[in-house]
Design a protein around this motif. Structure first.
Motif: not given
Length: 305
Positions: A273-276, A155-162, A20-22
């Motif tokens: 990105d604060q998450r990374s 893909m559920r546990n670590n969703p990704t998006w470009p 899903a878009a992030m």
């Protein structure tokens, strides 16, 4: 048994279905930009740099509390006819223990930062769950099932998006005749995430196949200096490009900037990105290192090269 091509298409489709878009979370870090003359190549980290990551890293490196939810959904999807599903929290603990055991075995052989093969991890997880009472799980799961199970969980546990600007940045850098590479902690599905979203494999568009170095293939991961040395060797062996002619882009001061700096690469910290974003201020290995650039959007690279 489906063909390898059909399975690949199935997995690519499933990656998109579970995505899903992030949007990046702001870091409020001011960019530090300047012209870097003499750069002939750019190498990227994957998770948290080219692609947003729900955990900020591969799930193996940075597990989160949502694992039980992902585990339950993955097993219900893959094994819907089980009389009794494995208890999710127990399953997550088995999963973590198997990863620990696989890495410990490799460390005992002298590997400083070993990388697991995730499908072999899941093979052992299924075996251990069978041994603890979930008899309906397959005794000898085939590779196809293991890859599908991996996708359902990851893909559920670590969703990704470009990341924003990814494609336009790669196009612009390619237009400058720069060699492009990837050095990343990864598993078999990591290049497939790229392919699912960009609609081509990394080494078929923008990136040079000789300069794509994945931890799951090398069985070695960041921040191992030996892992980064393989990128240095690849640039030299294939193109005669010196470390100071390479810009390495990553979001982690320890895993990306420290080893790249060690081998003489120019460095760009991606702080978009604060998450990374990981400064690692408590680690002495990075205390005296200042990245050559600090960027908050990928396209800022183009302005500096």
């Amino acid at each position: 048994m489906t063909t390898a091509f059909t399975l690949r298409q199935k997995l690519l489709r499933r990656i998109l279905e579970l995505s899903a878009a992030m949007e990046p979370e702001p870091t409020y870090t001011p960019p530090v930009l300047r012209k870097l003359p003499g750069i002939k190549a750019v190498a990227f980290d994957f998770y948290g740099t080219m692609f947003m990551s729900g955990t900020g890293d591969t799930i193996i490196d940075d597990p989160k509390n949502e694992e039980a939810v992902a585990f339950e959904a993955a097993f219900e999807t893959m094994f819907p006819d089980l009389a009794e599903q494995p208890e999710a929290n127990e399953g997550v603990q088995v999963y973590k223990q198997v990863i620990h055991d696989h890495k410990a075995a490799m460390k005992a052989e002298g590997v400083d930062y070993p990388e697991v093969q995730i499908t072999e991890v899941w093979r052992d997880v299924i075996s251990r769950l069978r041994g603890s009472g979930t008899d309906g799980l397959p005794e000898n799961p085939d590779q196809e099932l293991l890859e599908e199970l991996t996708i359902e969980f990851e893909m559920r546990n670590n969703p990704t998006w470009p990341m924003p600007d990814l494609r336009s940045t790669l196009e612009a850098l390619e237009g400058k005749s720069l060699k492009l590479g990837i050095l990343s902690n990864s598993q078999f599905y990591t290049p497939m995430i790229y392919e699912a979203h960009i609609e081509t494999e990394p080494d078929q568009a923008y990136f040079d196949i000789n300069l794509c170095i994945w931890s799951y293939e090398e069985r070695l991961c960041k921040p191992s200096l030996d892992f980064h040395k393989r990128l240095k060797t690849a640039f030299d062996a294939h193109y005669g490009i010196k470390p100071e002619e390479v810009l390495f882009v990553g979001n982690d001061m320890l895993k990306d900037i420290y080893p790249a700096h060690h081998f003489g690469f120019k460095t760009a910290l991606f702080a978009g990105d604060q998450r990374s974003l990981k400064w690692r201020k408590d680690d002495a290995r990075v205390s005296d290192i200042t990245p050559d650039l600090t960027i908050t959007r990928l396209y800022q690279l183009v302005q500096c090269l």
